[in-house]
Design an enzyme around this catalytic site. Structure first.
Site, mmCIF file in Angstrom:
data_model
loop_
_atom_site.group_PDB
_atom_site.id
_atom_site.type_symbol
_atom_site.label_atom_id
_atom_site.label_comp_id
_atom_site.label_asym_id
_atom_site.label_seq_id
_atom_site.Cartn_x
_atom_site.Cartn_y
_atom_site.Cartn_z
ATOM 1 N N ASP A 168 0.907 -1.147 0.000
ATOM 2 C CA ASP A 168 0.000 0.000 0.000
ATOM 3 C C ASP A 168 0.944 1.194 0.000
ATOM 4 O O ASP A 168 1.581 1.485 1.023
ATOM 5 C CB ASP A 168 -0.882 0.008 1.254
ATOM 6 C CG ASP A 168 -1.860 1.166 1.228
ATOM 7 O OD1 ASP A 168 -1.433 2.303 0.915
ATOM 8 O OD2 ASP A 168 -3.047 0.968 1.509
ATOM 9 N N HIS A 169 1.054 1.864 -1.126
ATOM 10 C CA HIS A 169 2.148 2.841 -1.224
ATOM 11 C C HIS A 169 1.964 4.023 -0.273
ATOM 12 O O HIS A 169 2.913 4.735 0.024
ATOM 13 C CB HIS A 169 2.380 3.299 -2.679
ATOM 14 C CG HIS A 169 1.423 4.325 -3.191
ATOM 15 N ND1 HIS A 169 0.237 4.017 -3.785
ATOM 16 C CD2 HIS A 169 1.488 5.675 -3.192
ATOM 17 C CE1 HIS A 169 -0.385 5.121 -4.132
ATOM 18 N NE2 HIS A 169 0.348 6.158 -3.780
ATOM 19 N N HIS A 231 -5.858 2.843 0.966
ATOM 20 C CA HIS A 231 -5.123 3.978 1.535
ATOM 21 C C HIS A 231 -5.905 4.702 2.642
ATOM 22 O O HIS A 231 -5.352 5.018 3.698
ATOM 23 C CB HIS A 231 -4.775 4.989 0.447
ATOM 24 C CG HIS A 231 -4.188 4.377 -0.791
ATOM 25 N ND1 HIS A 231 -3.255 3.373 -0.743
ATOM 26 C CD2 HIS A 231 -4.409 4.627 -2.107
ATOM 27 C CE1 HIS A 231 -2.917 3.040 -1.994
ATOM 28 N NE2 HIS A 231 -3.604 3.778 -2.831
#
Ligand SMILES: NC(=O)C1=CN([C@@H]2O[C@H](COP(=O)(O)OP(=O)(O)OC[C@H]3O[C@@H](n4cnc5c(N)ncnc54)[C@H](OP(=O)(O)O)[C@@H]3O)[C@@H](O)[C@H]2O)C=CC1
Ligand SMILES: O=C1O[C@H](COP(=O)(O)O)[C@@H](O)[C@H](O)[C@H]1O
Length: 489
Positions: A168-169, A231
């Site tokens: 999950d950046h 996110h």
């Protein structure tokens, strides 16, 4: 091994990130095998890696040495003989660079390939290694809980949970990582971090970009699956979790899972009371006229897909009972910004009441991007005047990184994976709870067509209903632009 090594993610994010690690001396013994369908020689591949680094970073120092560690194999993901060739190549490279049998498989490909590749890696012997084996998986991790379970079962046939690194950046972003430190390293915040002192928390992640060339994917996803399930829910968990007993991966993840378990499950006819969906119409974004979502490439001209979501999330536990966590995310909004605003409750009696001016509530603003830092909004006496309180802001700004979705996030995550630190990757339980929560919403929205689409003009902060969501609770969205003022300098 990077599967999908000729794709957008590899070129724009992964190669520049690896180069930065190399430059910082964090890559010692390493080699990268790029895998994709198109026929390329290793030399052509190395040149494309070089171009990607120079385009992203404008840097060239030791670039030839860096790219000499890259190899390429044209590969058919469904064909066992391709994996046999890959295994042989990996073995030769392992010996040459003394890699001690350690392997990371990064799946930067369309999600339908994740399960089949994982299974082939095992059945064709690429996971039979003397060192560690790790699987890095890009998003989306499934389309809903059921498909995520199927995918997870496939992956788990080849890799144990501790070997799976679900990216999950947002968890690679500097200020997202800072949330825990701000909360747990400051005596002034933690005692106030509960429903006695906090009235509401607002998380906004707005984008100016539209759906661009990703219409085909986005039509099956929408903002709910694209941004909220991962996110936004991750940021909620970091803000709401209890202090872990230790800063270990397992302890932190288990505290986050406890938050997901405490989410109030909103279902059926309650969905539209707690969640607002939107789709952008044409409009002006940063002085450019842009088309409506339904006119974008690969998008149905009667599309029911949401490009905006606002919602009220309630966490039914002792700490957070009664405190709404408002989330808001969308494309083609006024500004590119991710911000968290923690609004504290008003003090019991205002001694400095001026009829024409109410006292401002205390706010803690966490600036995730594009600027990075925190601002604390306080009230203080105006210099020289009477005892009139006015708002003052204490700001801290990270000086380093200022770009959006920068390679730095991927750089940190890649490095974590090499070190075997999975803290900032999502555990299966987090993924599963988060899908269960989001599935209730998508089920209702997919069954009922939004008759008012498009319901927000490009270049605005979303549909009016998103403002009303807070107004009915006596709150309003703190304007993300206005909150920037000090910290941008
Ligand atoms: N791009 C981004 O910024 C982000 C991407 N992601 C995720 O990362 C993943 C990759 O995205 P992205 O790089 O944009 O996708 P692209 O479509 O740009 O790249 C896909 C890659 O897969 C390869 N490929 C496709 N089909 C096959 C096949 N049958 N066999 C072998 N290789 C194949 C392609 O190479 P070739 O055509 O040569 O086969 C290419 O290298 C997706 O899961 C996406 O959701 C997540 C966050 C951000
Ligand atoms: O995962 C995704 O994130 C980006 C937004 O990332 P950011 O780091 O620029 O905030 C979003 O544009 C994309 O649709 C989504 O898939």
């Amino acid at each position: 091994m990077i599967f999908g090594a000729t794709g957008d993610l590899a070129v724009r994010k992964l190669f520049p990130s690896l180069y930065r690690l190399f430059q910082k001396g964090k890559l010692d013994k390493f080699a990268v095998i790029g895998v994709a369908r198109r026929p390329l020689t290793t030399e052509e591949f190395q040149n494309s890696v070089k171009d990607s680094v120079i385009t992203a970073l404008g840097k060239k120092e030791k670039i030839d040495e860096f790219i000499s560690h890259f190899y390429y194999q044209s590969h058919d993901v469904a064909d066992s003989s391709s994996y046999q060739n890959l295994k042989n190549l990996a073995q030769q490279i392992d010996d040459k660079y003394e890699l001690e049998g350690n392997r990371i498989f990064y799946l930067a490909m369309a999600p339908e390939f994740f399960g089949p590749i994982a299974l082939h890696l095992k059945s064709d012997g690429l996971t039979d290694v003397t060192g560690y084996k790790r699987l890095v998986i890009e998003k989306p991790f499934g389309h809903d809980l059921e498909s995520a379970k199927v995918l997870n079962n496939q992956i788990r046939k080849a890799f144990s949970e501790s070997e799976v690194y679900r990216i999950d950046h947002y968890l690679g972003k500097e200020m997202v990582r800072n949330i825990e430190v701000i909360r747990f390293a400051n005596a002034i915040f933690e005692p106030l971090w509960n429903n006695r002192y906090i009235s509401n928390i607002q998380i906004t992640s707005s984008e100016t970009l539209g759906v661009e060339e990703r219409g085909r994917y986005y039509e099956t996803s929408g903002a709910l699956r694209d941004m909220v399930q991962n996110h936004m829910m991750q940021m909620v968990a970091l803000l709401a979790m209890e202090p872990p007993i230790k800063l270990t991966t397992d302890e932190i993840r288990s505290e986050k899972v406890r938050v997901f378990r405490s989410l109030r499950m909103i279902k059926g006819d309650k969905i539209n009371k707690y969640f607002v969906r939107g789709q952008y119409g044409a409009g002006l974004v940063e002085d450019q006229q842009v088309p409506e979502y339904r006119a974008e490439p690969m998008v149905d001209n009667e599309s029911n897909t949401e490009t905006f979501v606002a919602g009220k999330i309630m966490i039914d536990n002792f700490r957070w009972a009664g405190v709404p966590f408002y989330i808001r995310t969308g494309k083609r909004m006024t500004t590119k910004s991710t911000k968290i605003v923690v609004q504290f409750k008003d003090i019991p009696m205002n001694l400095y009441y001026q009829p024409e001016k109410l006292l401002n509530p205390n706010l803690l603003v966490i600036h995730i991007q594009p600027e990075e830092g925190i601002t604390l909004h306080l009230n203080a006496k105006k210099a020289g005047g009477h005892l009139n309180a006015q708002e003052v802001k204490l700001s801290f700004a990270n000086t380093g990184i200022h770009a959006m979705n920068t390679p730095e996030g991927y750089e940190k995550l890649l490095y974590d994976c090499m070190r075997g630190d999975a803290t900032n990757f999502t555990h299966w339980d987090e993924v599963a709870y988060s899908w269960a929560f989001v599935d209730n919403i998508s089920e209702v929205w997919e069954k009922t067509k939004a008759e008012d689409y498009p319901n927000y003009e490009s270049g605005t902060m979303g549909p009016k209903a998103a403002d009303e969501l807070l107004e009915k609770d006596g709150f309003f969205w703190w304007p993300v632009n206005a909150l920037d003022v000090d910290i941008c300098k």
